[in-house]
Each structure stands twice: as structure tokens, then as C-alpha cells.
Design an enzyme around this catalytic site. Structure first.
Site, PDB file in Angstrom:
ATOM      1  N   ALA A 115     109.112  98.150  25.618  1.00  0.00           N
ATOM      2  CA  ALA A 115     109.652  98.645  26.891  1.00  0.00           C
ATOM      3  C   ALA A 115     109.579  97.552  27.947  1.00  0.00           C
ATOM      4  CB  ALA A 115     108.884  99.891  27.362  1.00  0.00           C
ATOM      5  N   VAL A 116     110.501  97.659  28.886  1.00  0.00           N
ATOM      6  CA  VAL A 116     110.612  96.695  29.987  1.00  0.00           C
ATOM      7  C   VAL A 116     110.775  97.498  31.277  1.00  0.00           C
ATOM      8  CG1 VAL A 116     112.144  94.937  30.984  1.00  0.00           C
ATOM      9  CG2 VAL A 116     111.596  94.862  28.539  1.00  0.00           C
ATOM     10  N   ARG A 143     114.576  90.997  24.289  1.00  0.00           N
ATOM     11  CA  ARG A 143     115.006  90.059  23.244  1.00  0.00           C
ATOM     12  C   ARG A 143     113.962  88.951  23.072  1.00  0.00           C
ATOM     13  NH1 ARG A 143     119.912  89.699  21.495  1.00  0.00           N
ATOM     14  NH2 ARG A 143     121.026  90.358  23.342  1.00  0.00           N
ATOM     15  N   GLU A 193     111.467 102.686  13.908  1.00  0.00           N
ATOM     16  CA  GLU A 193     112.064 104.022  14.008  1.00  0.00           C
ATOM     17  C   GLU A 193     112.505 104.202  15.454  1.00  0.00           C
ATOM     18  OE1 GLU A 193     109.602 107.064  11.973  1.00  0.00           O
ATOM     19  OE2 GLU A 193     109.759 108.011  13.931  1.00  0.00           O
ATOM     20  N   ASN A 214     119.042 106.607  21.615  1.00  0.00           N
ATOM     21  CA  ASN A 214     118.568 105.450  22.383  1.00  0.00           C
ATOM     22  C   ASN A 214     119.474 104.239  22.129  1.00  0.00           C
ATOM     23  OD1 ASN A 214     117.157 103.480  23.729  1.00  0.00           O
ATOM     24  ND2 ASN A 214     115.148 104.179  23.031  1.00  0.00           N
ATOM     25  N   TYR A 218     117.963  96.274  18.521  1.00  0.00           N
ATOM     26  CA  TYR A 218     117.545  96.072  17.134  1.00  0.00           C
ATOM     27  C   TYR A 218     118.703  95.572  16.274  1.00  0.00           C
ATOM     28  CZ  TYR A 218     113.512  98.824  18.692  1.00  0.00           C
ATOM     29  OH  TYR A 218     112.411  99.285  19.370  1.00  0.00           O
TER      30      TYR A 218
HETATM   31  C1  LIG Z   1     115.344  98.967  25.106  1.00  0.00           C
HETATM   32  C2  LIG Z   1     114.751  98.068  26.214  1.00  0.00           C
HETATM   33  C3  LIG Z   1     113.356  97.641  25.797  1.00  0.00           C
HETATM   34  C4  LIG Z   1     115.650  96.816  26.341  1.00  0.00           C
HETATM   35  O1  LIG Z   1     115.023  95.924  27.282  1.00  0.00           O
HETATM   36  P1  LIG Z   1     115.821  94.785  28.058  1.00  0.00           P
HETATM   37  O2  LIG Z   1     114.867  93.738  28.485  1.00  0.00           O
HETATM   38  O3  LIG Z   1     116.682  95.398  29.095  1.00  0.00           O
HETATM   39  O4  LIG Z   1     116.772  94.213  26.880  1.00  0.00           O
HETATM   40  P2  LIG Z   1     117.477  92.785  26.865  1.00  0.00           P
HETATM   41  O5  LIG Z   1     117.913  92.417  28.235  1.00  0.00           O
HETATM   42  O6  LIG Z   1     116.624  91.825  26.122  1.00  0.00           O
HETATM   43  O7  LIG Z   1     118.780  93.123  26.012  1.00  0.00           O
HETATM   44  C5  LIG Z   1     118.900  92.748  24.652  1.00  0.00           C
HETATM   45  C6  LIG Z   1     120.051  93.535  24.031  1.00  0.00           C
HETATM   46  O8  LIG Z   1     119.708  94.923  23.938  1.00  0.00           O
HETATM   47  C7  LIG Z   1     120.873  95.730  24.171  1.00  0.00           C
HETATM   48  N1  LIG Z   1     120.698  96.515  25.390  1.00  0.00           N
HETATM   49  C8  LIG Z   1     119.679  96.420  26.283  1.00  0.00           C
HETATM   50  N2  LIG Z   1     119.832  97.344  27.261  1.00  0.00           N
HETATM   51  C9  LIG Z   1     120.955  98.024  26.974  1.00  0.00           C
HETATM   52  C10 LIG Z   1     121.623  99.100  27.598  1.00  0.00           C
HETATM   53  N3  LIG Z   1     121.158  99.668  28.737  1.00  0.00           N
HETATM   54  N4  LIG Z   1     122.742  99.585  27.028  1.00  0.00           N
HETATM   55  C11 LIG Z   1     123.218  99.061  25.894  1.00  0.00           C
HETATM   56  N5  LIG Z   1     122.635  98.014  25.237  1.00  0.00           N
HETATM   57  C12 LIG Z   1     121.516  97.507  25.778  1.00  0.00           C
HETATM   58  C13 LIG Z   1     122.028  94.758  24.306  1.00  0.00           C
HETATM   59  O9  LIG Z   1     122.543  94.522  23.013  1.00  0.00           O
HETATM   60  C14 LIG Z   1     121.319  93.537  24.853  1.00  0.00           C
HETATM   61  O10 LIG Z   1     122.027  92.362  24.622  1.00  0.00           O
HETATM   62  P3  LIG Z   1     123.119  91.880  25.751  1.00  0.00           P
HETATM   63  O11 LIG Z   1     122.413  91.892  27.071  1.00  0.00           O
HETATM   64  O12 LIG Z   1     123.486  90.502  25.274  1.00  0.00           O
HETATM   65  O13 LIG Z   1     124.224  92.875  25.698  1.00  0.00           O
HETATM   66  C15 LIG Z   1     114.748  98.783  27.600  1.00  0.00           C
HETATM   67  O14 LIG Z   1     116.001  99.376  27.826  1.00  0.00           O
HETATM   68  C16 LIG Z   1     113.658  99.852  27.714  1.00  0.00           C
HETATM   69  O15 LIG Z   1     112.555  99.567  28.161  1.00  0.00           O
HETATM   70  N6  LIG Z   1     114.006 101.101  27.333  1.00  0.00           N
HETATM   71  C17 LIG Z   1     113.020 102.228  27.420  1.00  0.00           C
HETATM   72  C18 LIG Z   1     111.963 102.132  26.325  1.00  0.00           C
HETATM   73  C19 LIG Z   1     112.561 102.342  24.963  1.00  0.00           C
HETATM   74  O16 LIG Z   1     113.402 103.220  24.753  1.00  0.00           O
HETATM   75  N7  LIG Z   1     112.099 101.534  23.979  1.00  0.00           N
HETATM   76  C20 LIG Z   1     112.508 101.644  22.586  1.00  0.00           C
HETATM   77  C21 LIG Z   1     111.500 102.404  21.798  1.00  0.00           C
HETATM   78  S1  LIG Z   1     112.007 102.528  20.089  1.00  0.00           S
END
Ligand SMILES: CC(C)(COP(=O)(O)OP(=O)(O)OC[C@H]1O[C@@H](n2cnc3c(N)ncnc32)[C@H](O)[C@@H]1OP(=O)(O)O)[C@@H](O)C(=O)NCCC(=O)NCCS
Length: 162
Positions: free
Chosen positions: A86-87, A98, A119, A124, A131
Site C-alpha cells: 500500500a501507498v 513499482r 492473492e 482491485n 501485478y
Molecule cells: C495498488 C497500489 C499499492 C499502487 O500504488 P502506486 O504507488 O500508486 O502504484 P505505482 O505508481 O507504482 O503504479 C504502478 C502500476 O500500477 C498500476 N496502477 C497503479 N494505480 C492504479 C490505478 N489507480 N488504476 C489503475 N492502475 C493503477 C498501473 O499499471 C501503474 O503503472 P503506470 O503508472 O505506468 O500506469 C495503491 O493503489 C494502493 O495503495 N492501493 C490500496 C492498497 C491495496 O489495494 N493494495 C493491494 C493489496 S493486494
């Protein structure tokens, strides 16, 4: 695990390090802010116990003194599992997840992991895209596995070779 890694991307200066026991509260805060289905503080405690533990471990990212993201994982024999990532919303879409996942998978491969499993909730999209961008492949779907705001939702099981 490298003790310290720093990168600069789009004006953001992150460093990463293994989680410490005192980080559990902050990880729970980040998860609560970012996720619709956050873990409890208690679930983060074992991940923050320290590197080398035989159970979950966590890598955290910080900007100066602010913890802004984490990944929780484990390594058992040659099989790695990614349990949570998470971020903080303010830091999202800047490549931090990433960065965290890339470091973690490389480290796990260096430590002898052959395969990584995870999983994720079917709904999501952000996590599934993240992933997929790391070449995780769909293995199977557990139908109606998670409680959801409206009924239940599927769990998607993914894996990749390291
Ligand atoms: C999933 C999560 C960790 C991604 O964090 P982030 O730092 O924003 O991700 P990144 O900037 O590194 O993005 C990497 C890739 O993820 C995908 N991605 C990230 N956020 C996205 C969004 N809101 N919608 C669609 N794709 C997304 C894209 O493919 C992205 O690549 P791109 O920017 O070149 O398109 C963040 O949205 C989060 O904290 N979500 C809530 C917690 C969660 O659901 N965790 C997963 C548990 S299984």
C-alpha cells in the site's frame, strides 16, 4: 535486504529499509488511508518484527521522516508470497509501489525464491494492473472468497517465476 536504497523520481526522494517493530502503527495508518479493506495494527506487528524472521517481513518507503508505503512478504524455502502492498494516497501514481515491489522481488530471488505468489480482490484494478506489469499470471479464482460491501467478491490468485 539492502539496508538503504534511495531514488529520485519526478521530484520525489524515497528511501527504503526493512520495517522496524516501531513501524507497525504507521503501516496500519497507511493501509487504513489507502485500502478499502485494511489490515489491523496487530496484523502488521509480526511483519515488523525484523529481518531474518522466519515469518512475514516488510519493506517500507519513506520520504524524509514520513513513511509513505510498504510491502509485506514472506519467504518459505523457495516460495515467496506477497501479502500486502500500500501507498499513502498522496504518494500514489508516482511509481512507488513499482519501486517497492521491484526491490522486494529482486531481493527474494537473491535469497533463493523460485516463485512468488499473491492473492488480490477481483475488483482491485490498481493492484491487478501493478501485478500484471510485473508479469504475474492468473492461476485461479476463488469465488466469493472475500466479504465485500455488497455481498462477497472473488479472490484472484496469481504467481510468477523469479
Ligand atoms: C495498488 C497500489 C499499492 C499502487 O500504488 P502506486 O504507488 O500508486 O502504484 P505505482 O505508481 O507504482 O503504479 C504502478 C502500476 O500500477 C498500476 N496502477 C497503479 N494505480 C492504479 C490505478 N489507480 N488504476 C489503475 N492502475 C493503477 C498501473 O499499471 C501503474 O503503472 P503506470 O503508472 O505506468 O500506469 C495503491 O493503489 C494502493 O495503495 N492501493 C490500496 C492498497 C491495496 O489495494 N493494495 C493491494 C493489496 S493486494
Amino acid at each position: 535486504m539492502a539496508r538503504f536504497t534511495a531514488i529520485r523520481t519526478a521530484g520525489v526522494n524515497w528511501s527504503t529499509r526493512p520495517a522496524r517493530p516501531t513501524d507497525a502503527e504507521d503501516l496500519a495508518f497507511i493501509d487504513a488511508a489507502a485500502s478499502e479493506n485494511p489490515w489491523s495494527r496487530r496484523q502488521f506487528v509480526s511483519a515488523c518484527t525484523g529481518p531474518g524472521a522466519q515469518h512475514e517481513s516488510a519493506l517500507v518507503a519513506e520520504e524524509e521522516t514520513t513513511l509513505c508505503g510498504f510491502v509485506v512478504y514472506s519467504l518459505v524455502l523457495d516460495e515467496a508470497s506477497i501479502y500486502n502492498i500500500a501507498v499513502l494516497p498522496h504518494y500514489q501514481r508516482r511509481g512507488l509501489a513499482r519501486h517497492l515491489l521491484g526491490i522486494t522481488l529482486a531481493n527474494l530471488a537473491n535469497r533463493g525464491a523460485i516463485r512468488a505468489l499473491l492473492e488480490v480482490r477481483a475488483s482491485n484494478v490498481a493492484a491487478r494492473n501493478l501485478y500484471a506489469s510485473f508479469q504475474f499470471q492468473l492461476d485461479s479464482v476463488r469465488e466469493n472468497y472475500y466479504p465485500a460491501s455488497q455481498g462477497r467478491e472473488d479472490a484472484v490468485l496469481m504467481s510468477r517465476l523469479l
